[in-house]
Design an enzyme around this catalytic site. Structure first.
Site, PDB file in Angstrom:
ATOM      1  N   ARG A 196      -1.750 -61.418 -93.954  1.00 30.60           N
ATOM      2  CA  ARG A 196      -2.186 -62.747 -93.315  1.00 30.60           C
ATOM      3  C   ARG A 196      -2.055 -63.852 -93.044  1.00 30.60           C
ATOM      4  NH1 ARG A 196      -7.000 -64.401 -92.517  1.00 30.60           N
ATOM      5  NH2 ARG A 196      -7.891 -62.870 -93.850  1.00 30.60           N
ATOM      6  N   TYR A 198       5.987 -68.807 -65.908  1.00 31.16           N
ATOM      7  CA  TYR A 198       6.034 -67.887 -67.184  1.00 31.16           C
ATOM      8  C   TYR A 198       4.198 -67.255 -66.059  1.00 31.16           C
ATOM      9  CZ  TYR A 198       4.436 -63.493 -69.250  1.00 31.16           C
ATOM     10  OH  TYR A 198       3.975 -62.340 -69.426  1.00 31.16           O
ATOM     11  N   ASP A 249       8.865 -74.391 -72.861  1.00 31.49           N
ATOM     12  CA  ASP A 249       8.515 -73.588 -72.891  1.00 31.49           C
ATOM     13  C   ASP A 249      10.433 -73.302 -73.052  1.00 31.49           C
ATOM     14  OD1 ASP A 249       9.099 -70.419 -73.441  1.00 31.49           O
ATOM     15  OD2 ASP A 249       7.484 -69.972 -71.593  1.00 31.49           O
ATOM     16  N   LYS A 274      12.361 -62.351 -76.448  1.00 31.02           N
ATOM     17  CA  LYS A 274      14.364 -61.959 -76.190  1.00 31.02           C
ATOM     18  C   LYS A 274      15.429 -62.610 -76.529  1.00 31.02           C
ATOM     19  CE  LYS A 274       9.933 -62.075 -72.844  1.00 31.02           C
ATOM     20  NZ  LYS A 274       9.373 -62.210 -73.472  1.00 31.02           N
TER      21      LYS A 274
END
Length: 373
Positions: free
Chosen positions: A47, A99, A171, A196
């Site tokens: 983690r 978005y 972004d 993406k």
């Protein structure tokens, strides 16, 4: 190194055990300690850090010309971490076309924590200035915007933000560092849904933040990343790193396809409007040319003549464009965005968002010709 070379070299890992050319996947969740309590290899628990994630984070930072890269389990997890770095009472300025889930996240989740938001047309600099409040701490830019492909002048917004001591985040998912490098234009943070174009094959969910400078902000975000645990697994990190190797080739080829498809659709009598920054008719075409130095991207949206019913019917007539959410994979996708976002979405009813893939462009254009007939 040029970015194509950097994409390959930054994702190579020296394997001392077997001399493997391709990086091994380190699935271990924990790592051995020395008898004195130290960690000889610097890893404690997956983690907190992992060899595959560390390689990915370094690669993404280099590609965006940033100092620090942080990988997350999704683009929304990365966005969430950035918003968590703000304080109760802070104010965020966001685009009116972006978005959809980003603004919903602010209002429905962080609104309860005391964050406030003003949406504004970021192509209008005077409107941006008018939206500033005494507690404005972050400008969130999305350019090209999702789904109407508005172009925001990154450098101009950065200068406005710096004038009031606020941060600027971009972004950059739709452009990727192959086409646009916001950190070079004065931005503090870049966010990617690496699901993406970085992954590129529609088979991995992940996200990233890239910070321009090492310091208080990067340390705060790194702490949030470790404590909240929204990190990608070793295998997901490995998949994204693998995708980076071909990122430049894929994005350039997809961008070329998108430009040709946009040119064809822009003159078709059944199409009301084509939104693509590479078209000379796009209202922010000049700004796009200034900051999208590598090309105009592989995303476009079209407004079909008629209403939502006409638009959705068209998606069923196309054979080479799969009707599905997401973008950036090698396959071409199409989606009616309003039906996904909801009735309160500002997206036009007749708009279809198109992610152009790597199929032969003549086949893609023929597919549209037949469907529109």
């Amino acid at each position: 190194m040029k970015i194509e070379t950097l994409a390959i070299q930054s994702t190579q890992m020296h394997d001392a055990n077997a001399g493997a050319v391709i990086s091994p996947i380190y699935l271990s969740t924990t790592f051995e300690r020395e008898t004195d309590g130290s960690y000889a290899h610097g890893y404690i628990y997956s983690r907190a850090d992992n060899p595959n994630r560390q390689l990915l984070e370094k690669s993404i930072a280099l590609l965006e010309n940033g100092a620090v890269g942080l990988a997350f389990a999704s683009g929304m997890a990365a966005t969430t971490a950035l918003f968590q770095s703000l304080k109760s009472g802070d104010h965020i300025i966001t685009p009116d076309d972006a978005y959809y889930a980003t603004n919903v996240l602010i209002t429905e989740v962080f609104g309860q924590w005391g964050l406030s938001m003003t949406t504004v047309d970021m192509t209008d600099l005077e409107a941006v200035k008018s939206a500033i409040q005494p507690n404005t701490k972050l400008f969130w830019i999305e350019t090209p915007s999702n789904p109407q492909l508005k172009i925001t002048d990154i450098q101009a917004i950065s200068e406005i933000a710096k004038g009031i001591g606020a941060l600027v985040a971009v972004d950059n998912t739709w452009a990727t560092p192959i086409l646009q490098r916001p950190l070079d234009l004065g931005v503090d943070i870049v966010m990617h849904s690496t699901t993406k174009y970085f992954g590129g094959h529609s088979d991995v969910l992940s996200g990233a933040l890239i910070i321009k400078e090492e310091g208080e902000l990067s340390n705060k975000l790194r702490t949030i990343q470790k404590l909240t645990g929204g990190v990608p697994s070793p295998f997901e990190s490995w998949l994204v790193a693998r995708g980076i190797k071909t990122l430049a080739l894929r994005v350039k080829a997809q961008t070329e396809n998108a430009g040709k498809l946009a040119d064809f659709l822009n003159t078709h009598p059944q199409i009301e409007a084509v939104h693509y920054p590479g078209l000379a008719t796009h209202p922010q075409h000049v700004i796009a040319k200034k900051q999208m130095l590598g090309g105009f991207g592989a995303m476009l949206s079209v407004q079909v003549k008629g209403d939502a019913t006409n638009a959705m019917a068209l998606t069923g007539k196309l054979k080479l464009f799969t009707t599905a959410t997401s973008l950036g994979g090698v396959e071409s996708l199409i989606e009616h965005r309003k039906s996904v976002e909801g009735t309160d979405s500002p997206t036009p009813d007749n708009l279809l968002r198109v992610s152009v893939g790597l199929e032969n462009i003549e086949d893609l254009i023929d597919d549209w010709k037949i469907a529109l007939e």
